[in-house]
Design an enzyme around this catalytic site. Structure first.
Site, PDB file in Angstrom:
ATOM      1  N   ASP A 241       0.829  -1.207   0.000  1.00  0.00           N
ATOM      2  CA  ASP A 241       0.000   0.000   0.000  1.00  0.00           C
ATOM      3  C   ASP A 241       0.867   1.261   0.000  1.00  0.00           C
ATOM      4  O   ASP A 241       2.006   1.248   0.459  1.00  0.00           O
ATOM      5  CB  ASP A 241      -0.905  -0.036   1.247  1.00  0.00           C
ATOM      6  CG  ASP A 241      -2.098   0.896   1.106  1.00  0.00           C
ATOM      7  OD1 ASP A 241      -2.348   1.389  -0.012  1.00  0.00           O
ATOM      8  OD2 ASP A 241      -2.769   1.130   2.124  1.00  0.00           O
TER       9      ASP A 241
ATOM     10  N   LEU B 256      11.361 -19.712  -4.949  1.00  0.00           N
ATOM     11  CA  LEU B 256      10.428 -18.838  -4.230  1.00  0.00           C
ATOM     12  C   LEU B 256       9.037 -19.005  -4.838  1.00  0.00           C
ATOM     13  O   LEU B 256       8.891 -18.967  -6.055  1.00  0.00           O
ATOM     14  CB  LEU B 256      10.877 -17.366  -4.366  1.00  0.00           C
ATOM     15  CG  LEU B 256       9.926 -16.304  -3.822  1.00  0.00           C
ATOM     16  CD1 LEU B 256       9.938 -16.301  -2.286  1.00  0.00           C
ATOM     17  CD2 LEU B 256      10.305 -14.913  -4.334  1.00  0.00           C
TER      18      LEU B 256
ATOM     19  N   HIS C 135       2.450   3.376  -8.975  1.00  0.00           N
ATOM     20  CA  HIS C 135       2.289   1.926  -9.174  1.00  0.00           C
ATOM     21  C   HIS C 135       3.486   1.340  -9.905  1.00  0.00           C
ATOM     22  O   HIS C 135       3.935   0.234  -9.600  1.00  0.00           O
ATOM     23  CB  HIS C 135       0.996   1.628  -9.943  1.00  0.00           C
ATOM     24  CG  HIS C 135      -0.242   2.018  -9.182  1.00  0.00           C
ATOM     25  ND1 HIS C 135      -0.434   1.672  -7.870  1.00  0.00           N
ATOM     26  CD2 HIS C 135      -1.340   2.729  -9.539  1.00  0.00           C
ATOM     27  CE1 HIS C 135      -1.599   2.152  -7.450  1.00  0.00           C
ATOM     28  NE2 HIS C 135      -2.162   2.802  -8.446  1.00  0.00           N
TER      29      HIS C 135
HETATM   30  C1  IPE Z   1      -5.440  -2.708  -0.215  1.00  0.00           C
HETATM   31  O1  IPE Z   1      -5.108  -1.374  -0.381  1.00  0.00           O
HETATM   32  C2  IPE Z   1      -5.384  -3.409  -1.532  1.00  0.00           C
HETATM   33  C3  IPE Z   1      -4.062  -3.541  -2.138  1.00  0.00           C
HETATM   34  C4  IPE Z   1      -2.931  -3.173  -1.600  1.00  0.00           C
HETATM   35  C5  IPE Z   1      -4.057  -4.173  -3.424  1.00  0.00           C
HETATM   36  P1  IPE Z   1      -6.223  -0.260  -0.618  1.00  0.00           P
HETATM   37  O2  IPE Z   1      -5.491   1.018  -0.732  1.00  0.00           O
HETATM   38  O3  IPE Z   1      -7.102  -0.645  -1.728  1.00  0.00           O
HETATM   39  O4  IPE Z   1      -7.054  -0.347   0.741  1.00  0.00           O
HETATM   40  P2  IPE Z   1      -7.897   0.762   1.495  1.00  0.00           P
HETATM   41  O5  IPE Z   1      -8.852   1.345   0.506  1.00  0.00           O
HETATM   42  O6  IPE Z   1      -6.932   1.774   1.987  1.00  0.00           O
HETATM   43  O7  IPE Z   1      -8.554   0.034   2.618  1.00  0.00           O
HETATM   44  C1  IPE Z   2      -1.509   0.204  -3.341  1.00  0.00           C
HETATM   45  O1  IPE Z   2      -1.291   1.565  -3.405  1.00  0.00           O
HETATM   46  C2  IPE Z   2      -1.689  -0.426  -4.697  1.00  0.00           C
HETATM   47  C3  IPE Z   2      -3.075  -0.793  -4.999  1.00  0.00           C
HETATM   48  C4  IPE Z   2      -4.081  -0.783  -4.171  1.00  0.00           C
HETATM   49  C5  IPE Z   2      -3.340  -1.203  -6.373  1.00  0.00           C
HETATM   50  P1  IPE Z   2      -2.488   2.587  -3.416  1.00  0.00           P
HETATM   51  O2  IPE Z   2      -2.856   2.877  -4.827  1.00  0.00           O
HETATM   52  O3  IPE Z   2      -3.601   2.111  -2.569  1.00  0.00           O
HETATM   53  O4  IPE Z   2      -1.811   3.854  -2.769  1.00  0.00           O
HETATM   54  P2  IPE Z   2      -2.481   4.883  -1.769  1.00  0.00           P
HETATM   55  O5  IPE Z   2      -3.034   4.079  -0.628  1.00  0.00           O
HETATM   56  O6  IPE Z   2      -3.536   5.610  -2.537  1.00  0.00           O
HETATM   57  O7  IPE Z   2      -1.348   5.759  -1.349  1.00  0.00           O
HETATM   58 MG    MG Z   3      -4.074   2.353  -0.626  1.00  0.00          MG
END
Ligand code: IPE
Ligand code: IPE
Ligand code: MG
Length: 237
Positions: free
Chosen positions: A18, A129, A35
């Site tokens: 995240d 892995l 990303h």
């Molecule tokens: C969880 O992160 C999903 C992934 C890392 C793929 P999100 O950014 O989607 O989760 P919330 O919305 O903060 O709970």
């Molecule tokens: C995690 O990073 C990746 C996915 C959920 C695909 P985020 O896109 O959720 O990044 P934040 O949480 O908005 O910073």
């Molecule tokens: Mg996120």
């Protein structure tokens, strides 16, 4: 003895990757740049997992809820998955990575579904892995799917034990995660491995995923090594 070894080194580590979006925003970049930086970082994490003897790594890359993001971000994420398979698969295969998937492939484009399946088939005998990619994964969706499958198979209520149920999950055959790491500081599960994580140790770091490097991973493993996993009992040994 075996339990003590498990305490020191997790067999299965799962990462909620995240913070890509916030990493990008802090640099005034578009979210997709975050990303892409996350994918770049994944190379470091894979190398570190091998270095630190972690045999199974699950990464949460796209949740069932992430479809609700703006269409261009969803499309960009799908393109990134496709790019990774197109450009990294040979290298991953050469390095002995066994690719697996949890979640539902049905909603992906037919081309992408084929590519994912090809990657799984190609690498199925690798054993350096196991990299288990959670893509279009949701813990609730997984549980419902397991229940539907058990009903279709005509199981009787008495057959539905924890062991049977686990075999109907996407993670069938993979041990439960010992350690679940979440980057970017959020203190929530976000629908990740809600059955399998029942007794996982959690580790949350404020670091955004693109900055979560080898040393940060090491710190998570060190924290895990110091935990006393009691599993509801009085003390471990
Ligand atoms: C969880 O992160 C999903 C992934 C890392 C793929 P999100 O950014 O989607 O989760 P919330 O919305 O903060 O709970
Ligand atoms: C995690 O990073 C990746 C996915 C959920 C695909 P985020 O896109 O959720 O990044 P934040 O949480 O908005 O910073
Ligand atoms: Mg996120």
């Amino acid at each position: 003895m075996k339990e003590e070894q498990t305490l020191r080194k997790p067999e299965h580590v799962a990462i909620i990757m995240d913070g890509n979006g916030r990493w990008a925003r802090a640099r005034k970049l578009p979210r997709l740049a975050g990303h892409r930086a996350g994918v770049e970082n994944l190379r470091r994490i894979l190398r570190a997992a091998v270095e630190f003897d972690v045999p199974i790594l699950t990464i949460y890359a796209f949740s069932t809820e992430n479809w609700d993001r703006p269409a261009d971000e969803v499309e960009g994420l799908m393109n990134i998955l496709q790019d990774v398979i197109d450009h990294e698969l040979d290298e991953l295969h050469k390095n002995g990575v066994q690719l697996r998937h949890i979640g539902r492939l049905e909603k992906l484009s037919p081309v992408l579904q084929e590519k994912v399946q090809h990657a799984i088939d190609l690498t199925s005998n690798n054993d350096t892995l196991v990299l288990n990619i959670a893509w279009n994964y949701g813990g609730r969706d997984e549980i419902l799917y397991a229940i539907q499958s058990m009903m279709e198979d005509g199981l009787s209520p008495a057959d539905v034990t924890e062991e049977t149920f686990s075999r109907y999950l996407f993670t069938a055959g993979i041990p439960d995660p010992d350690l679940i790491i979440r980057t970017s500081g959020e203190m929530r599960v976000s629908n990740f491995l809600i059955w399998q994580g029942a007794y996982a140790e959690y580790y949350v770091t404020d670091t955004y995923f693109p900055d979560f490097d080898r040393d940060a991973f090491r710190a998570a493993l060190d924290s895990y090594a110091a935990r006393d996993r009691r599993f509801g009992r009085v003390h471990s040994t």
